[in-house]
Design an enzyme around this catalytic site. Structure first.
Site, PDB file in Angstrom:
ATOM      1  N   GLY A  83       0.817  -1.221   0.000  1.00 28.61           N
ATOM      2  CA  GLY A  83       0.000   0.000   0.000  1.00 28.61           C
ATOM      3  C   GLY A  83       0.841   1.257   0.000  1.00 28.61           C
ATOM      4  O   GLY A  83       0.387   2.328   0.376  1.00 28.61           O
ATOM      5  N   GLY A  85       2.502   2.352  -2.769  1.00 30.03           N
ATOM      6  CA  GLY A  85       2.624   2.889  -4.130  1.00 30.03           C
ATOM      7  C   GLY A  85       3.872   2.400  -4.842  1.00 30.03           C
ATOM      8  O   GLY A  85       4.255   2.943  -5.874  1.00 30.03           O
ATOM      9  N   LEU A  86       4.523   1.386  -4.285  1.00 25.50           N
ATOM     10  CA  LEU A  86       5.762   0.888  -4.909  1.00 25.50           C
ATOM     11  C   LEU A  86       5.511  -0.373  -5.736  1.00 25.50           C
ATOM     12  O   LEU A  86       6.440  -1.091  -6.083  1.00 25.50           O
ATOM     13  CB  LEU A  86       6.823   0.615  -3.836  1.00 25.50           C
ATOM     14  CG  LEU A  86       7.262   1.842  -3.041  1.00 25.50           C
ATOM     15  CD1 LEU A  86       8.326   1.479  -2.012  1.00 25.50           C
ATOM     16  CD2 LEU A  86       7.807   2.920  -3.975  1.00 25.50           C
ATOM     17  N   GLY A  87       4.258  -0.634  -6.010  1.00 26.13           N
ATOM     18  CA  GLY A  87       3.948  -1.737  -6.924  1.00 26.13           C
ATOM     19  C   GLY A  87       3.905  -3.088  -6.253  1.00 26.13           C
ATOM     20  O   GLY A  87       4.092  -4.113  -6.914  1.00 26.13           O
ATOM     21  N   SER A  89       1.387  -4.718  -5.210  1.00 26.96           N
ATOM     22  CA  SER A  89       0.317  -5.593  -5.710  1.00 26.96           C
ATOM     23  C   SER A  89       0.701  -6.211  -7.058  1.00 26.96           C
ATOM     24  O   SER A  89       0.449  -7.395  -7.294  1.00 26.96           O
ATOM     25  CB  SER A  89      -1.023  -4.858  -5.788  1.00 26.96           C
ATOM     26  OG  SER A  89      -0.868  -3.580  -6.317  1.00 26.96           O
ATOM     27  N   ALA A  90       1.346  -5.414  -7.923  1.00 22.85           N
ATOM     28  CA  ALA A  90       1.779  -5.976  -9.213  1.00 22.85           C
ATOM     29  C   ALA A  90       2.878  -7.013  -8.994  1.00 22.85           C
ATOM     30  O   ALA A  90       2.892  -8.067  -9.633  1.00 22.85           O
ATOM     31  CB  ALA A  90       2.288  -4.861 -10.128  1.00 22.85           C
ATOM     32  N   ASP A 131       2.023  -1.186 -14.206  1.00 19.37           N
ATOM     33  CA  ASP A 131       2.731  -1.849 -13.101  1.00 19.37           C
ATOM     34  C   ASP A 131       3.150  -3.267 -13.470  1.00 19.37           C
ATOM     35  O   ASP A 131       4.302  -3.663 -13.270  1.00 19.37           O
ATOM     36  CB  ASP A 131       1.825  -1.938 -11.864  1.00 19.37           C
ATOM     37  CG  ASP A 131       1.653  -0.595 -11.179  1.00 19.37           C
ATOM     38  OD1 ASP A 131       2.069   0.419 -11.753  1.00 19.37           O
ATOM     39  OD2 ASP A 131       1.102  -0.576 -10.060  1.00 19.37           O
TER      40      ASP A 131
HETATM   41  O1  PMV Z   1      -0.109   2.249  -6.308  1.00 15.25           O
HETATM   42  P1  PMV Z   1       0.136   1.240  -7.332  1.00 15.25           P
HETATM   43  O2  PMV Z   1       1.509   0.724  -7.298  1.00 15.25           O
HETATM   44  O3  PMV Z   1      -0.877   0.111  -7.315  1.00 15.25           O
HETATM   45  O4  PMV Z   1      -0.009   1.971  -8.790  1.00 15.25           O
HETATM   46  C1  PMV Z   1      -1.233   2.084  -9.451  1.00 15.25           C
HETATM   47  C2  PMV Z   1      -1.118   2.808 -10.791  1.00 15.25           C
HETATM   48  C3  PMV Z   1      -2.485   3.297 -11.300  1.00 15.25           C
HETATM   49  O5  PMV Z   1      -2.241   4.046 -12.499  1.00 15.25           O
HETATM   50  C4  PMV Z   1      -3.155   4.209 -10.280  1.00 15.25           C
HETATM   51  C5  PMV Z   1      -3.435   2.144 -11.617  1.00 15.25           C
HETATM   52  C6  PMV Z   1      -3.074   1.336 -12.851  1.00 15.25           C
HETATM   53  O6  PMV Z   1      -3.507   0.177 -12.925  1.00 15.25           O
HETATM   54  O7  PMV Z   1      -2.394   1.869 -13.756  1.00 15.25           O
END
Ligand code: PMV
Length: 309
Positions: A83, A85-87, A89-90, A131
């Site tokens: 959570g 923002g560093l990816g 989940s991907a 991501d």
């Molecule tokens: O916060 P993250 O790492 O899940 O980045 C999401 C990127 C978005 O553009 C907000 C969503 C997407 O699928 O591109």
């Protein structure tokens, strides 16, 4: 036992707008998530808990996507906060898919990136391939509606076409600042979707972000850090207008900007992290710490998804 790992990423430009077909630029980073997969006869578990939609949505949908029906013991290990923002989940999606695909012996980058995109789409209710393609391929990745040099693959869905391109890792220094506020991507993506659907102004902001990405990618190619940083700060302001910033993100961006070419939130926002482009990483880290954030110096990584020995 199969063990597969994938890197995190930072988005330099274009988050959220990329969901609507605008370009985006991201870098893989040297913090990884590992997923170990073993056969089991006690039901499928993740880190000792029965797999469930609420806590393991990405892994559950990755399993469904690949169609593995065996019972598995899945263990994950992460070098980054979730959570943030560093990816993460991907990275977790791709590391899991890598393990599952290896079980079915069809491991190739494009399929894995496509599978990961579909999983994110299902879990988040909308998504772009930025991501999942970045953490699969590593290096830097540019998404664009046009086919450019070093094209890797193309992903299409619901009228949007994303051409995915390899870019070499740029010679820049980044500092990431984590707000400590855990933010889930899905609700933020859905919030922007409502705004975008109902409001022409939101559509204009999304297009302006797209222009910023094109200019940013040009500035990066020319090594023009002043221009690059200025565009990052502008991208942050546009994301604030879209409603995905957070007071702590704004405070960290302001603090970092004193010693940076520019700074912006990175990833879905709503908390999570910001990223600053600087040649004074210690000063930026200190400024982030003083405002209550957690600084991470991250290096870009060439290595994408891989099977561990
Ligand atoms: O916060 P993250 O790492 O899940 O980045 C999401 C990127 C978005 O553009 C907000 C969503 C997407 O699928 O591109």
């Amino acid at each position: 036992m199969i063990s597969c790992s994938a890197p995190g990423k930072v988005i330099l430009f274009g988050e959220h707008a990329v969901v609507y077909g605008e370009p985006a630029l991201a870098l893989a980073i040297d913090r990884r998530i590992t997923c170990k997969v073993e056969e089991s006869d006690e039901g499928t578990t993740v880190n000792g808990y029965d797999i469930n939609e609420e806590h393991h949505g990405y892994i559950l949908h990755a399993l469904r996507r690949v169609g593995v029906e065996r019972e598995l013991e899945i263990t994950t290990e992460s070098q980054m906060p979730s959570g943030a923002g560093l990816g993460s989940s991907a990275a977790i999606t791709e590391a899991a898919l890598g393990g599952f695909r290896d079980l079915t012996s069809s491991f190739d980058e494009k399929t894995l990136a496509e599978d990961g995109f579909e999983v994110e789409w299902t879990v988040q209710g909308n998504a772009s391939p930025i991501d999942t393609s970045t953490v699969t391929h590593g290096n830097a990745v540019l998404l664009s509606d046009e086919k450019l040099s070093d094209h890797l693959w193309t992903i299409e869905k619901e009228g949007n076409v994303w051409n995915i391109h390899h870019r070499d890792i740029p010679d820049i220094q980044l500092v990431v600042g984590y707000t400590g506020v855990h933010a889930r991507t899905g609700p933020l993506v859905r919030r922007v979707k409502r705004f975008y659907r109902n409001n022409n102004f939101a559509k204009e902001i999304v297009r302006d972000i797209g222009d910023m990405v094109r200019q940013g990618s040009d500035a990066l190619e020319k090594g023009d850090l002043e221009r690059l940083g200025g565009l990052m700060t502008k991208n942050h302001k546009l994301l604030s207008i879209l409603g995905v910033s957070h007071p702590k993100l704004d405070a960290l961006v302001r603090a970092a900007n004193r010693y940076s070419y520019g700074a912006k939130l990175t990833g879905a926002g709503g908390g999570g992290s910001m990223v600053a482009l600087t040649d004074e990483p210690e000063k930026v880290s200190e400024a982030i710490r003083k405002r209550g954030g957690e600084p991470y110096t991250v290096d870009s990584a060439e290595e994408g998804l891989k099977i561990e020995d």
